[in-house]
Design a protein around this motif. Structure first.
Motif, PDB file in Angstrom:
ATOM      1  N   ARG A  31      46.643   3.413 107.714  1.00  0.00           N
ATOM      2  CA  ARG A  31      47.408   2.430 108.666  1.00  0.00           C
ATOM      3  C   ARG A  31      48.908   2.917 108.457  1.00  0.00           C
ATOM      4  O   ARG A  31      49.356   2.888 107.428  1.00  0.00           O
ATOM      5  CB  ARG A  31      47.247   1.141 108.383  1.00  0.00           C
ATOM      6  N   TYR A  33      52.830   2.235 110.389  1.00  0.00           N
ATOM      7  CA  TYR A  33      53.338   1.503 111.284  1.00  0.00           C
ATOM      8  C   TYR A  33      55.029   1.886 111.252  1.00  0.00           C
ATOM      9  O   TYR A  33      55.494   2.092 110.607  1.00  0.00           O
ATOM     10  CB  TYR A  33      53.558  -0.024 110.773  1.00  0.00           C
ATOM     11  N   ASN A  98      44.883  -2.996 105.648  1.00  0.00           N
ATOM     12  CA  ASN A  98      45.583  -3.914 106.711  1.00  0.00           C
ATOM     13  C   ASN A  98      46.797  -4.461 105.459  1.00  0.00           C
ATOM     14  O   ASN A  98      46.823  -4.296 104.373  1.00  0.00           O
ATOM     15  CB  ASN A  98      44.646  -4.974 106.761  1.00  0.00           C
ATOM     16  N   ALA A  99      47.426  -5.176 106.277  1.00  0.00           N
ATOM     17  CA  ALA A  99      48.605  -5.675 105.557  1.00  0.00           C
ATOM     18  C   ALA A  99      48.407  -6.561 104.454  1.00  0.00           C
ATOM     19  O   ALA A  99      49.486  -6.787 103.528  1.00  0.00           O
ATOM     20  CB  ALA A  99      49.563  -6.568 106.683  1.00  0.00           C
ATOM     21  N   GLY A 100      47.410  -7.048 104.052  1.00  0.00           N
ATOM     22  CA  GLY A 100      46.951  -7.970 103.137  1.00  0.00           C
ATOM     23  C   GLY A 100      47.136  -7.118 101.595  1.00  0.00           C
ATOM     24  O   GLY A 100      47.134  -7.639 100.752  1.00  0.00           O
ATOM     25  N   TYR A 101      47.118  -5.867 101.748  1.00  0.00           N
ATOM     26  CA  TYR A 101      47.307  -4.817 100.696  1.00  0.00           C
ATOM     27  C   TYR A 101      48.824  -4.605 100.314  1.00  0.00           C
ATOM     28  O   TYR A 101      49.109  -4.062  99.381  1.00  0.00           O
ATOM     29  CB  TYR A 101      46.387  -3.453 100.715  1.00  0.00           C
ATOM     30  N   GLY A 102      49.715  -5.176 101.567  1.00  0.00           N
ATOM     31  CA  GLY A 102      51.122  -4.841 101.209  1.00  0.00           C
ATOM     32  C   GLY A 102      51.407  -3.520 101.803  1.00  0.00           C
ATOM     33  O   GLY A 102      50.828  -2.474 101.683  1.00  0.00           O
ATOM     34  N   TYR A 103      52.284  -3.544 102.620  1.00  0.00           N
ATOM     35  CA  TYR A 103      53.057  -2.239 102.992  1.00  0.00           C
ATOM     36  C   TYR A 103      53.923  -1.617 102.081  1.00  0.00           C
ATOM     37  O   TYR A 103      54.572  -2.232 101.269  1.00  0.00           O
ATOM     38  CB  TYR A 103      53.914  -2.586 104.305  1.00  0.00           C
TER      39      TYR A 103
END
Lengths: 114, 115
Positions: A31, A33, A98-103
């Motif tokens: 992902r 962004y 996803n963002a739960g893994y931290g960007y």
């Protein structure tokens, strides 16, 4: 893991010119962004990709903006017919799933339109 | 829609003193919560995150934050700050159920540590 790389770091352009920024994410991150950050504000979401598919675009992304992520690797953000209001820091981030893994954010490209 | 409020735009504090940076969020669904730090001319670095479970989360550089669902808050704390903690701190929220997990950020709090 070399982190997220963004180029160029700084770009000064004249109003009406086109500019293109590049982001190289962490290789195993699917992902990617793009965010825009203006002075005194937090980053604002522009768009995101899952692999090569662009899945969401913010209303902030006018038709002068286009983003691509060919082959699901690096991404480019192009701004056509730049305006002074486009002056900002453009941040790229990548993550696994996803963002739960931290960007992981890149250092950004600072655009100044004169 | 989600939103994040960071009421304090600037927080001055002396070195070795404790600090709390406040963050309140608004969301109609369950959330993931994050704190990021930004040093001058750099990108954002993840300090800590709350996904579920224990409401007290510990992060890097001695920071911790507590999730309070009833007060919809996620305040960041450090018991003793150092000069090197001077930076901009951003609270962010994400909807884990959809929307690509994009982050909604607050406007940031500038932490200035003085000798």
């Amino acid at each position: 893991d070399t982190g997220v790389s963004q180029n160029p770091r700084h770009k000064i352009t004249k109003r009406g010119q086109n500019v293109t920024f590049r982001c190289d994410p962490i290789s195993e991150h699917n992902r990617l962004y793009w965010y825009r950050q203006t002075l005194g504000q937090g980053p604002e979401f522009l768009t995101y990709f899952q692999n090569e598919a662009q899945l969401e675009k913010s209303r902030l992304l006018s038709d002068r903006f286009s983003a691509e992520r060919p082959k699901g690797s690096f991404s480019t953000l192009e701004i056509q017919r730049t305006e002074q209001g486009d002056s900002a820091m453009y941040l790229c981030a990548s993550t696994v799933r996803n963002a739960g893994y931290g960007y992981t954010f890149g250092s950004g490209t600072r655009l100044t339109v004169v | 829609a989600q939103s994040v409020t960071q009421l304090d735009s600037q927080v001055p504090v002396f070195e070795e003193a404790p600090v709390e940076l406040r963050c309140n969020y608004s969301s109609s669904v369950s959330v993931y919560l994050f704190w990021y730090v930004q040093y001058p001319n750099q990108g954002l670095q993840l300090l800590l995150k709350y996904l579920s479970g224990s409401t007290l989360v510990k992060g890097i550089n001695g920071f911790e934050a507590e999730f309070n669902k009833s007060q919809t808050s996620f305040h960041l704390r450090k018991p003793s700050v150092h000069i090197s903690d001077t930076a901009e701190y951003f609270c962010a929220v994400s909807d884990p159920t959809g929307g690509g997990n994009k982050l909604t950020f607050g406007t940031g709090t500038q932490l200035k540590v003085e000798l």
